[in-house]
Design an enzyme around this catalytic site. Structure first.
Site, PDB file in Angstrom:
ATOM      1  N   HIS A  52      -2.644  11.106 -22.906  1.00 44.85           N
ATOM      2  CA  HIS A  52      -3.592  10.475 -23.844  1.00 44.85           C
ATOM      3  C   HIS A  52      -5.009  10.550 -23.280  1.00 44.85           C
ATOM      4  O   HIS A  52      -5.961  10.899 -23.987  1.00 44.85           O
ATOM      5  CB  HIS A  52      -3.240   8.999 -24.057  1.00 44.85           C
ATOM      6  CG  HIS A  52      -2.068   8.762 -24.962  1.00 44.85           C
ATOM      7  ND1 HIS A  52      -1.941   9.350 -26.201  1.00 44.85           N
ATOM      8  CD2 HIS A  52      -0.967   7.949 -24.814  1.00 44.85           C
ATOM      9  CE1 HIS A  52      -0.821   8.931 -26.776  1.00 44.85           C
ATOM     10  NE2 HIS A  52      -0.215   8.091 -25.956  1.00 44.85           N
ATOM     11  N   HIS A  79       2.679  10.306 -19.667  1.00 50.65           N
ATOM     12  CA  HIS A  79       2.436   9.979 -21.072  1.00 50.65           C
ATOM     13  C   HIS A  79       1.021   9.421 -21.254  1.00 50.65           C
ATOM     14  O   HIS A  79       0.261   9.887 -22.115  1.00 50.65           O
ATOM     15  CB  HIS A  79       3.474   8.958 -21.549  1.00 50.65           C
ATOM     16  CG  HIS A  79       3.266   8.472 -22.952  1.00 50.65           C
ATOM     17  ND1 HIS A  79       4.064   8.871 -24.000  1.00 50.65           N
ATOM     18  CD2 HIS A  79       2.352   7.606 -23.486  1.00 50.65           C
ATOM     19  CE1 HIS A  79       3.638   8.287 -25.118  1.00 50.65           C
ATOM     20  NE2 HIS A  79       2.609   7.511 -24.826  1.00 50.65           N
ATOM     21  N   GLU A  80       0.664   8.431 -20.443  1.00 55.58           N
ATOM     22  CA  GLU A  80      -0.657   7.810 -20.572  1.00 55.58           C
ATOM     23  C   GLU A  80      -1.759   8.754 -20.103  1.00 55.58           C
ATOM     24  O   GLU A  80      -2.853   8.783 -20.675  1.00 55.58           O
ATOM     25  CB  GLU A  80      -0.703   6.490 -19.789  1.00 55.58           C
ATOM     26  CG  GLU A  80       0.240   5.415 -20.320  1.00 55.58           C
ATOM     27  CD  GLU A  80       0.006   5.094 -21.794  1.00 55.58           C
ATOM     28  OE1 GLU A  80      -1.139   5.244 -22.273  1.00 55.58           O
ATOM     29  OE2 GLU A  80       0.969   4.705 -22.478  1.00 55.58           O
TER      30      GLU A  80
END
Length: 236
Positions: free
Chosen positions: A36, A32-33
């Protein structure tokens, strides 16, 4: 899920939930990170690279409190990826793209987990064994929580990634008011989660998305086997 598994007294359920939680903490949240970070980097911002975010190494992305909450409640977070929108080639819409990259990775992980879970219901050599059930439940739990995290993070409200899309279409005076009162709004949203006011709509939406992904995952196998529907088993 962990609390329910402990209450059930089933060692199979407890083991499956623990493995699924570890999968989410060490795989899903870092992805997820990283999503980004890679999206920001591709949009022209070097900040995530300088901060060491362009890696899938879990240690670079795990937030201890967020990881603990994932295990205990099924909802948590990773270490926020530093981003400077001023470096984007197209600041307004690149910010939307970068923000949505994280939750979209959660939904992708949810679908992949469901697909693997479905695969293990169709392997005849291990059908009905503890190994088959553990593999099924591990990826079913991981899929449910990944989809839940993706849906929550797509909410167009402050604190969540989905707010970037609403922010892009709101007039500047409205965005200024929201930024000025972000602290109060965050507390209100947190309280609404605690008291359960947001639980029903989020649960309903998560179930809808999860059922769709489970249906898609079973298409290669000729359709859903009802007794192995993880959404029904976990949501009721």
């Amino acid at each position: 899920m962990l609390i329910n598994a402990l209450r059930s007294g089933s060692s199979l359920a407890i083991i499956s939930v623990i493995i699924a939680d570890l999968f989410l903490v060490f795989v899903a949240l870092p992805i997820h990170e990283w999503a980004h970070a890679i999206a920001a980097y591709k949009c022209g911002d070097n900040t995530p690279k300088l901060a060491g975010g362009l890696t899938l190494n879990p240690l670079a992305h795990i937030d201890v409190l967020g990881a603990i909450l994932i295990v205990l409640t099924g909802f948590g977070w990773g270490k926020p990826t530093p981003v400077n929108p001023n470096n984007f080639k197209h600041p307004k819409w690149d910010n939307v793209l970068v923000s949505l990259a994280g939750p979209m990775s959660n939904l992708l992980m949810g679908w992949l987990s469901f697909f693997l879970s479905a695969c293990f219901t169709h392997i005849s050599s291990i059908y009905g064994t503890n190994l088959q059930m553990i593999l099924y439940y591990v990826f079913a739990y991981a899929g449910i929580i990944s989809i839940f995290l993706g849906v929550v993070n797509l909410l167009p409200i402050p604190m969540f990634d989905g707010f970037a899309l609403l922010e892009a279409v709101l007039p500047e005076n409205a965005n200024h008011w929201i930024r000025t009162h972000s602290g109060v709004l965050s507390i209100i949203i947190f309280v609404l989660f605690i008291v359960g006011a947001l639980s029903y709509p989020i649960s309903w939406l998560s179930q809808f998305v999860a059922r769709f992904f489970w249906w898609i995952s079973n298409l290669p196998f000729g359709g859903v086997v009802a007794i192995y529907d993880p959404v029904s088993l976990m949501y009721g």
